[in-house]
Write a protein that holds these residues in place. Structure first.
Motif, short mmCIF file in Angstrom:
data_model
loop_
_atom_site.label_atom_id
_atom_site.label_comp_id
_atom_site.label_asym_id
_atom_site.label_seq_id
_atom_site.Cartn_x
_atom_site.Cartn_y
_atom_site.Cartn_z
N GLU A 190 37.65 56.75 40.01
CA GLU A 190 38.08 57.78 40.96
C GLU A 190 37.64 59.16 40.52
N TYR B 116 39.12 43.99 43.01
CA TYR B 116 40.49 43.89 42.51
C TYR B 116 41.51 43.86 43.65
N GLY B 117 41.21 44.55 44.75
CA GLY B 117 42.18 44.64 45.84
C GLY B 117 42.15 43.47 46.80
N SER B 118 41.02 42.74 46.86
CA SER B 118 40.92 41.61 47.79
C SER B 118 40.53 40.30 47.13
N GLU C 133 37.35 48.47 44.40
CA GLU C 133 38.53 48.28 45.25
C GLU C 133 38.52 46.90 45.89
N SER D 46 43.21 46.71 51.57
CA SER D 46 44.26 47.70 51.38
C SER D 46 43.86 49.05 51.98
N ALA E 86 38.15 54.10 50.48
CA ALA E 86 36.94 54.09 49.65
C ALA E 86 35.73 53.66 50.45
N LEU F 112 33.18 52.73 43.42
CA LEU F 112 34.61 52.73 43.71
C LEU F 112 34.93 51.72 44.81
N ALA F 113 34.10 51.67 45.85
CA ALA F 113 34.32 50.71 46.94
C ALA F 113 34.19 49.27 46.43
N PHE G 171 40.30 52.27 37.13
CA PHE G 171 40.34 52.99 38.39
C PHE G 171 40.38 54.50 38.18
N ARG H 297 43.85 51.81 50.37
CA ARG H 297 42.97 52.44 49.37
C ARG H 297 41.53 51.98 49.54
N ALA H 298 41.35 50.66 49.72
CA ALA H 298 40.00 50.13 49.86
C ALA H 298 39.34 50.64 51.14
#
Length: 292
Positions: A117, A138-140, A135, A177, A183, A131-132, A113, A179-180
């Motif tokens: 970033e 890993y984030g969803s 995110e 999230s 992004a 980046l999107a 990350f 963050r996501a």
């Protein structure tokens, strides 16, 4: 390919809602068997027994998959009245053990990350798109196909959720999230106009192959071994790190879109030391020792 195999694949799609990738895998295995034996619908038990020798050099998991495809095919023929016997008992039944998923450490994820970033600070569309993608993987915990085929309409506006159409056409809601969402907002500002997909490409949407390539290239730039990284490894990291953080297995099953919790249980390979600490801290006898 024979008409019987075509009919079997059509049944998988219509009645079981099999995903496109699943159908392609069945097609390859059944076509390979027909190249060896000829018409599968009329193949004898003795003919099928020859496949065991032909598959001798394959991994047990590969043999198990090919044999499973054939067993399901002959089960279909029996149900349809096209055969009165099932010759698939002659197929090998290799003992297989499901391997533990590859995982990334928290440090690996942070390095990944940090690099993504840093590159996104350039405001280049390709860097913001990457980046999107990262995110959301890993984030969803999205599957590669679920991610690249996301329609633009799936982007959350008020509620922080995505509606995902997963394997077999099953829909589920996954959280996005903060963050996501940030992004995604940055990517949408520079996303090429037109098209109905969130990550458009000349071939309708970004391909799974290209997603693999982008992640491996990012891993190399982040100082990680590219062989360690893939979309599915990031999905594994999502699940493993959530479980380590105390997530309930049933919740994890819902987030990952697993039809059977047995599939989710592969993620219970958490650090043994953590489990020992959990028992020592939470077990009723531990409470008694502290009170004594």
């Amino acid at each position: 390919m024979s008409a019987a195999v075509d009919a079997f694949l059509a049944m998988l799609a219509a009645e079981r809602g099999a995903a496109a990738n699943t159908l392609m895998a069945y097609r390859r295995d059944l076509e390979g068997a027909e190249e060896t034996l000829g018409e599968l619908a009329t193949a004898s038990r003795e003919s099928l027994a020859r496949l065991g020798n032909r598959w001798a050099d394959l991994a047990p998991s590969t043999v198990a998959r090919k044999a499973s495809a054939l067993r399901q095919f002959y089960g279909f023929l029996l149900d349809e009245g096209q055969r009165q016997d099932d010759p698939s008992s002659a197929l090998p039944r290799p003992a297989t053990r499901r391997p533990l998923p590859k995982i990334l450490s928290h440090a690996d994820v942070e390095a990944l990350f940090a690099r993504a970033e840093l590159e996104a600070d350039s405001e280049r569309p390709s860097a913001l798109r990457l980046l999107a993608l990262l995110e959301l993987l890993y984030g969803s915990g999205l599957r590669a196909t679920e991610l690249v085929s996301l329609p633009l309409s799936a982007v959350p506006r008020d509620a922080p959720f995505l509606t995902i159409t997963g394997k077999g056409g099953q829909q589920r809601m996954v959280p996005v999230s903060g963050r996501a969402r940030q992004a995604l907002s940055r990517w949408l500002e520079l996303r090429p106009a037109g098209g109905k997909f969130l990550f458009p490409s000349r071939d309708k949407y970004l391909s799974r192959v290209r997603l693999f390539q982008l992640l491996k290239e990012l891993a190399a730039r982040a100082g990680l071994d590219p062989a360690k990284l893939s979309p599915h490894v990031l999905r594994h990291a999502f699940a493993t790190h959530l479980l380590e953080g105390g997530a309930d297995l049933r919740v994890l099953q819902t987030l990952l879109g697993h039809a059977d919790i047995a599939t989710t249980q592969i993620y219970t390979h958490v650090d043994a030391a953590r489990l020992v600490a959990l028992v020592n801290e939470r077990h009723p006898l531990a409470e008694r020792r502290r009170s004594d």
